[in-house]
Design an enzyme around this catalytic site. Structure first.
Site, PDB file in Angstrom:
ATOM      1  CD  GLU A  36     -10.414   3.832  -0.622  1.00  0.00           C
ATOM      2  OE1 GLU A  36     -11.224   3.875   0.243  1.00  0.00           O
ATOM      3  OE2 GLU A  36      -9.218   3.599  -0.149  1.00  0.00           O
ATOM      4  CG  HIS A  66      -4.789   2.313  -1.769  1.00  0.00           C
ATOM      5  ND1 HIS A  66      -4.771   2.784  -0.099  1.00  0.00           N
ATOM      6  CD2 HIS A  66      -5.798   2.614  -2.260  1.00  0.00           C
ATOM      7  CE1 HIS A  66      -5.928   3.278  -0.083  1.00  0.00           C
ATOM      8  NE2 HIS A  66      -6.878   3.134  -1.013  1.00  0.00           N
ATOM      9  CG  ASP A  91      -2.345   0.644   0.943  1.00  0.00           C
ATOM     10  OD1 ASP A  91      -2.367   2.021   0.905  1.00  0.00           O
ATOM     11  OD2 ASP A  91      -3.286  -0.101   0.885  1.00  0.00           O
TER      12      ASP A  91
END
Length: 607
Positions: free
Chosen positions: A390, A319, A265
């Site tokens: 995201e 990420h 991440d």
């Protein structure tokens, strides 16, 4: 004075005294080794005796709660619930020294992994006595394993069904495990271990322990959903390999078959890449917090023997920060943008920020090397999770290089323009993955998993993501219609509703904790496009010190939902789940408790 001595005299049983004031006759208590006993009561489960007492010679009375639960009720202590089961309430003493596995009815190429699976089953049986079975019984137990095919690939199409038959005679116990594949046989062996319990009265000497097996059983079983997964995030907080293997042991106990490893991440990149060593040099928290290539290969093999498929996720294009910030130093330009930027709130969902730079051609060369390392590590055919959630457009919008690239591509500087850039990244990444699989001999293109996002909304997804290539992992809350909408569009889906099956919820912000009952109650649509579900352990607020009780036994409740999809409720399942919990403890895990100890000894009394 004599009255003051009465309690002490009764407790130590040394002398007698007559209380002349109250004319109480002296009495000597019966001498025996005290122990609770447990009775299997129809429709009530196992109930502890009112007083410690010697074992009674009755078929429904047992020396330990675990032994009682092993035979009490239609399914005894089996988890997850099988399709059909007929169990004897009689048990027979056995010892692992006299346990033998016959693999002659399995294809030769399957015998190595079957032998390893048998060894795991044997160790799990011995663990019922915490590794020391002291009661020697010369009762031969022969397990005949029949496997009909030599297919050793664990995929969504793998046949995991099995049949298990236990028959006992005066001089031996004969067991048949019949399955189409080695993985069905493994599940049969797991169920066999659940028909065995320690024969150790609760309050007797701790170093005395024997084993008992159900005297007779006929079981047929198969899973409802082919994808039964557990996600573990090891980027936000590093989880040592020994803890990951312990999680795999727990998954195998409850017949979960996918370990979704969210290994990277923006926080860290602990996964070693032989071809790109810069990832861990720039992305690991420390030199001791790295998963070496050898360790990862060992984990993949370890999991496969336990019927678990490793799915590695490299989250992208969002990420992705620490571990990607070395491009300029090596003459490759920015591989990622917004890395560790502060203030961060407009650039990412949580600090530290970072998103890959799709405008940099060098990025795709680096991805190719990384993907090749992963493809060579995973079992065949490899299943890869490409992340994909995201994405913050403001991050890309802050990069002049990306904006100039978008202009050359004719992408507008608006939502749809950034959506096109995002889609282009996934198209290029998927092509690279396909090429690297072909390079290691995979002749067929394999599906990849991607998170639901703005890109997977119904008005966009068919333009950008081919339903034949992408499986959508839907993490939207229960109130979202997206899961059903994607099913209707013909996409294969995996469900992990964040407000029910996220294990981190309830520990931060306004999120709500889901206990095992709530997780157990959630059901998935019965549709061919629903491959199954996952339960997710994000690690912002957990590390190895708190991992086990945060994960288990809640994961077990989801495991039964995905394997059995039961129509009965959590209350009916609780006695079996109590048995699962003690089984996990014996196998070295540290699961959370389900109820106070008294309730655990009195099934159904605390509901």
């Amino acid at each position: 004075m004599c009255r003051l001595l009465v309690l002490a005299i009764i407790l130590v049983n040394l002398v007698n005294c007559k209380d002349t004031d109250n004319d109480i006759e002296e009495s000597t208590p019966v001498v025996y080794e005290p122990s609770w006993t447990y009775e299997c009561v129809p429709d009530e489960g196992c109930q502890r005796s009112d007083f410690p007492q010697p074992t009674l010679n009755r078929s429904m009375i047992f020396d330990s709660i675990d032994l009682c639960r092993t035979v009490c009720g239609r399914f005894g202590g089996i988890w997850p619930k099988p399709v059909t089961a007929a169990l004897s309430m009689q048990t027979i003493k056995i010892h692992p020294n006299y346990l033998r596995f016959d693999l002659s009815n399995a294809p030769a190429e399957t015998r190595k992994i079957l032998a390893e699976m048998s060894q795991v089953a044997t160790q799990n049986i011995i663990s019922e006595c915490d590794g020391n079975v002291t009661e020697i019984v010369e009762m031969p137990v022969v397990v005949h394993i029949t496997v009909k095919t030599n297919n050793m690939n664990l995929t969504w199409k793998t046949d995991e069904q099995y049949r298990l038959d236990v028959q006992s005679k005066d001089t031996s116990v004969v067991i048949q495990v019949i399955a189409e594949t080695v993985f069905g046989a493994r599940h049969g062996l797991e169920t066999l271990t659940q028909l065995i319990s320690a024969d150790k009265p609760d309050l007797l000497e701790q170093n005395k322990c024997g084993l008992r097996i159900v005297a007779g059983a006929k079981i047929w079983d198969k899973p409802v959903y082919p994808h039964r997964g557990f996600l573990l995030d090891t980027s936000r907080n590093f989880i040592p390999m020994e803890d990951i293997k312990r999680m795999i042991d727990g998954l195998a106990t409850v017949k979960m078959n996918v370990f979704h490893w969210h290994v990277t991440d923006s926080h860290s990149f602990p996964l070693e890449s032989r071809r790109v060593p810069q990832f861990t040099k720039y992305g690991a928290y420390s030199a001791s917090e790295i998963y070496s290539s050898e360790e990862v290969r060992g984990l993949v093999e370890y999991a496969l023997v336990r019927g678990v498929r490793i799915v590695i996720e490299i989250d992208s294009p969002a990420h992705a920060g620490n571990g990607w910030q070395w491009g300029n130093e090596y003459g490759l330009g920015d591989l990622a943008v917004c890395v560790n930027e502060n203030p961060w709130r407009q650039l990412c969902i949580q600090p530290p920020c970072g998103q890959l730079n799709p405008a940099n051609p060098a990025l795709y060369r680096v991805l190719r090397d990384l993907y090749r390392d992963i493809a060579e590590t995973l079992t065949k055919p490899p299943l890869f999770h490409i992340g994909g959630d995201e994405v913050f457009f403001e991050c890309w919008n802050s990069s002049n290089t990306i904006l100039e690239y978008m202009q050359t591509k004719g992408y507008s500087r608006n939502v749809e323009g950034f959506i096109n850039l995002w889609s282009e990244f996934h198209e290029k990444a998927l092509n690279i993955w396909d090429e690297e699989l072909a390079a290691i001999g995979e002749t067929e293109k394999q599906p990849v998993i991607i998170w639901s996002s703005e890109l997977t909304q119904t008005h966009r997804i068919q333009k950008h993501l081919d339903k034949k290539r992408y499986v959508i992992e839907v993490w939207e809350p229960l109130s979202s219609p997206l899961l059903i909408q994607l099913i209707r569009l013909g996409y294969n889906v995996i469900s992990v509703p964040k407000d029910v099956w996220y294990l981190d919820h309830g520990f931060w912000g306004q999120t709500k904790y889901s206990n095992w009952r709530r997780m157990y109650a959630h059901t998935l649509p019965r549709d061919p496009n629903v491959l199954g579900g996952e339960v997710a352990m994000w690690t912002e607020y957990v590390d190895s010190q708190a991992l086990d009780p945060r994960v288990f036994p809640r994961v077990a409740s989801v495991a039964e939902r995905l394997w059995s999809d039961p129509t009965t409720g959590a209350s009916a399942a609780q006695p079996r789940l109590q048995r699962v919990r003690t089984r996990l403890v014996h196998r070295g895990l540290r699961p959370d408790v389900l109820a106070p100890g008294w309730c655990a000894q009195h099934d159904t009394r605390c509901l």
